[in-house]
Design a protein around this motif. Structure first.
Motif, short mmCIF file in Angstrom:
data_model
loop_
_atom_site.label_atom_id
_atom_site.label_comp_id
_atom_site.label_asym_id
_atom_site.label_seq_id
_atom_site.Cartn_x
_atom_site.Cartn_y
_atom_site.Cartn_z
N TYR A 148 0.84 -1.21 0.00
CA TYR A 148 0.00 0.00 0.00
C TYR A 148 0.87 1.25 0.00
O TYR A 148 0.61 2.20 -0.76
N VAL A 149 1.90 1.29 0.84
CA VAL A 149 2.77 2.46 0.92
C VAL A 149 3.47 2.69 -0.43
O VAL A 149 3.65 3.84 -0.85
N THR A 150 3.83 1.62 -1.11
CA THR A 150 4.43 1.75 -2.45
C THR A 150 3.49 2.51 -3.38
O THR A 150 3.92 3.42 -4.11
N GLY A 151 2.21 2.12 -3.36
CA GLY A 151 1.22 2.78 -4.21
C GLY A 151 0.97 4.22 -3.83
O GLY A 151 0.68 5.06 -4.70
N VAL A 152 1.09 4.54 -2.54
CA VAL A 152 0.88 5.92 -2.09
C VAL A 152 2.05 6.81 -2.50
O VAL A 152 1.85 7.92 -3.04
N GLN A 202 -2.17 0.78 -12.46
CA GLN A 202 -2.19 2.23 -12.68
C GLN A 202 -0.78 2.79 -12.83
O GLN A 202 -0.54 3.69 -13.66
N ARG A 203 0.15 2.25 -12.06
CA ARG A 203 1.53 2.72 -12.17
C ARG A 203 2.11 2.37 -13.53
O ARG A 203 2.84 3.17 -14.14
N LYS A 204 1.81 1.17 -14.02
CA LYS A 204 2.29 0.77 -15.35
C LYS A 204 1.72 1.70 -16.42
O LYS A 204 2.43 2.10 -17.36
N ALA A 205 0.45 2.04 -16.27
CA ALA A 205 -0.20 2.92 -17.26
C ALA A 205 0.40 4.33 -17.22
O ALA A 205 0.58 4.97 -18.26
N ASN A 206 0.73 4.81 -16.03
CA ASN A 206 1.27 6.16 -15.88
C ASN A 206 2.73 6.25 -16.34
O ASN A 206 3.12 7.23 -16.97
N TRP A 207 3.50 5.23 -16.05
CA TRP A 207 4.93 5.28 -16.33
C TRP A 207 5.30 4.62 -17.66
O TRP A 207 6.42 4.81 -18.14
N THR A 208 4.40 3.85 -18.21
CA THR A 208 4.61 3.13 -19.48
C THR A 208 5.98 2.43 -19.51
O THR A 208 6.26 1.58 -18.69
N SER A 209 6.85 2.85 -20.43
CA SER A 209 8.14 2.17 -20.59
C SER A 209 9.09 2.42 -19.43
O SER A 209 10.08 1.70 -19.26
N ASN A 210 8.83 3.45 -18.66
CA ASN A 210 9.69 3.77 -17.52
C ASN A 210 9.30 3.00 -16.26
O ASN A 210 9.91 3.20 -15.20
N PHE A 211 8.28 2.15 -16.38
CA PHE A 211 7.78 1.45 -15.19
C PHE A 211 8.86 0.65 -14.44
O PHE A 211 8.98 0.79 -13.22
N PRO A 212 9.66 -0.19 -15.11
CA PRO A 212 10.64 -1.01 -14.36
C PRO A 212 11.59 -0.17 -13.50
O PRO A 212 11.79 -0.46 -12.31
N GLY A 213 12.16 0.86 -14.08
CA GLY A 213 13.11 1.70 -13.34
C GLY A 213 12.44 2.49 -12.23
O GLY A 213 12.98 2.59 -11.12
#
Length: 400
Positions: A148-152, A202-213
């Protein structure tokens, strides 16, 4: 002729026939001898039978089909062997039964010891058993606290910020969540009124290709502060935070009228470099009037009164007999801060409201934290600056 036994007619050697002087005599003697031998044999046989009948009859200790029989030496030997084998069989069966009972008795203990050795709770298992889950409104399942804290943190603070700023945000967010939900017993809304939360999709959608980093950076900040919270007098604080102050944070008393020792107003001049520091919003007079329960005239903008508190924010606004708090005005106009000024442009007929700061201004400023982290300050130093007289400790979830 004289012999030691007398005359031949008178004695005969033992076991021999007497020599007879005539055939008749010899025949008579032989006949008499036969009768004597026959009588003697009959007497001997009878005596033998009487002797055997005189001996007591021994009954067999073993019976076959309940039949008794006389024991001969051979029978006695067989019976002794049979008895020994029978006793050995009973002994072996007894030992087997005792062993089986013992094995069954010890089985739960053995399994328990095996479970203790092989499956004894490690620190990780114990932590999982005591793990706190947060119920987020709109999410199907409860979420582990650290997830949860990660998502916040991903939703509330730009991922481009320094790690120490992200760590400070993680500790503040964790503290706020536990305080607001009573350690996961009450649901929390994923909104700006509480804490915004982005799940993994949602994080994947927001960060797209930058998600892993980006995800790696956020997770590192969470892991490096795992379980850490802010305490005042050994109690969780209300760890409020905001994006950008107006150059000075708001106190708890200035915001709500309730004083909290750890939420006092402090300088945060570096917030002036925030892209969210200042903003201007406009309405036509018609649009403006549609927002209020009273009708405004052009002249009203010259007589409206704003009462400013110690942090430079509007405590209340008064127009004639109508009074609104600064927070009410902010909500009604949907402006970013309670540090605002209202003006009317007669030439254009538009109403303009200018603001400084973004958010309620209480507690830690996120852009102020980023400025401090850029200057080499640690997460602990950032938190001790924005929250006064607090302690940073790791919680023991198993005690909650």
């Amino acid at each position: 002729m004289e012999t030691p036994w007398g005359s031949a007619a008178q004695r005969t050697p033992p076991g021999s026939f007497a020599l007879c002087e005539s055939e008749e005599t010899a025949t008579n003697v032989l006949s008499a001898r036969k009768r004597s031998v026959s009588d003697k044999c009959f007497i001997c046989a009878k005596a033998k039978r009487q002797q055997q009948s005189a001996q007591p009859e021994r009954k067999s200790t073993s019976g076959y089909g309940n039949k008794r029989f006389l024991e001969s030496p051979q029978h006695s030997h067989i019976l002794k062997i049979s008895s020994i084998l029978f006793l050995m069989k009973k002994w072996i069966m007894s030992i087997g039964i005792i062993s089986l009972i013992g094995a069954l008795y010890m089985l739960p203990v053995a399994l328990g010891e095996r479970h203790t050795v092989e499956d004894s709770p490690s620190t990780t298992t114990t932590e999982k058993a005591c793990e706190i889950f947060i119920e987020v409104e709109g999410q199907q399942e409860k979420i582990p606290l650290e997830t949860y804290v990660t998502g916040v943190v991903a939703a509330e603070m730009p991922v481009s910020f320094k790690k120490e700023a992200l760590k400070a945000q993680a500790i503040a967010a964790r503290t706020y969540a536990l305080k607001s939900t009573n350690y996961g017993k009450i649901a929390i809304a994923p909104t700006v009124a509480r804490q915004v939360f982005y799940n993994k999709e949602q994080r994947k959608a927001n960060w797209t290709s930058n998600f892993p980093g980006n995800e790696k950076k956020i997770v590192e900040a969470i892991n490096e502060t795992k379980g850490q919270v802010l305490l005042y007098n050994n109690e969780l604080i209300t760890a409020m935070f905001h994006s950008t102050s107006n150059g000075k944070t708001e106190s708890a008393h200035g915001y709500s009228g309730n004083d909290l020792p750890y939420l006092q107003s402090v300088s945060s001049i570096s917030d002036q470099s925030s892209p969210k520091f200042s903003a201007i919003k406009e309405w036509t007079l018609k649009e403006w009037n549609a927002l209020w329960p009273v009708k405004w005239h052009a002249s009203d903008f010259n007589r409206v009164q704003l009462f400013i508190n110690d942090s430079g924010r509007v405590e209340r606004m008064q127009l004639g007999k109508n009074v609104w708090s600064g927070r009410e005005v902010r909500t009604l106009l949907q402006i970013p801060s309670t540090d605002f000024k209202i003006s009317y442009n007669a030439a254009t007929g538009n109403v303009q409201v200018s603001t400084e700061g973004y958010g309620h201004g209480v507690g830690m400023s996120q852009y102020g934290a980023e400025a401090m982290a850029s200057n080499g300050k640690t997460a602990a130093e950032i938190l001790h600056y924005y929250y006064q007289d607090i302690e940073i400790k790791s919680i023991d979830a198993c005690l909650k």
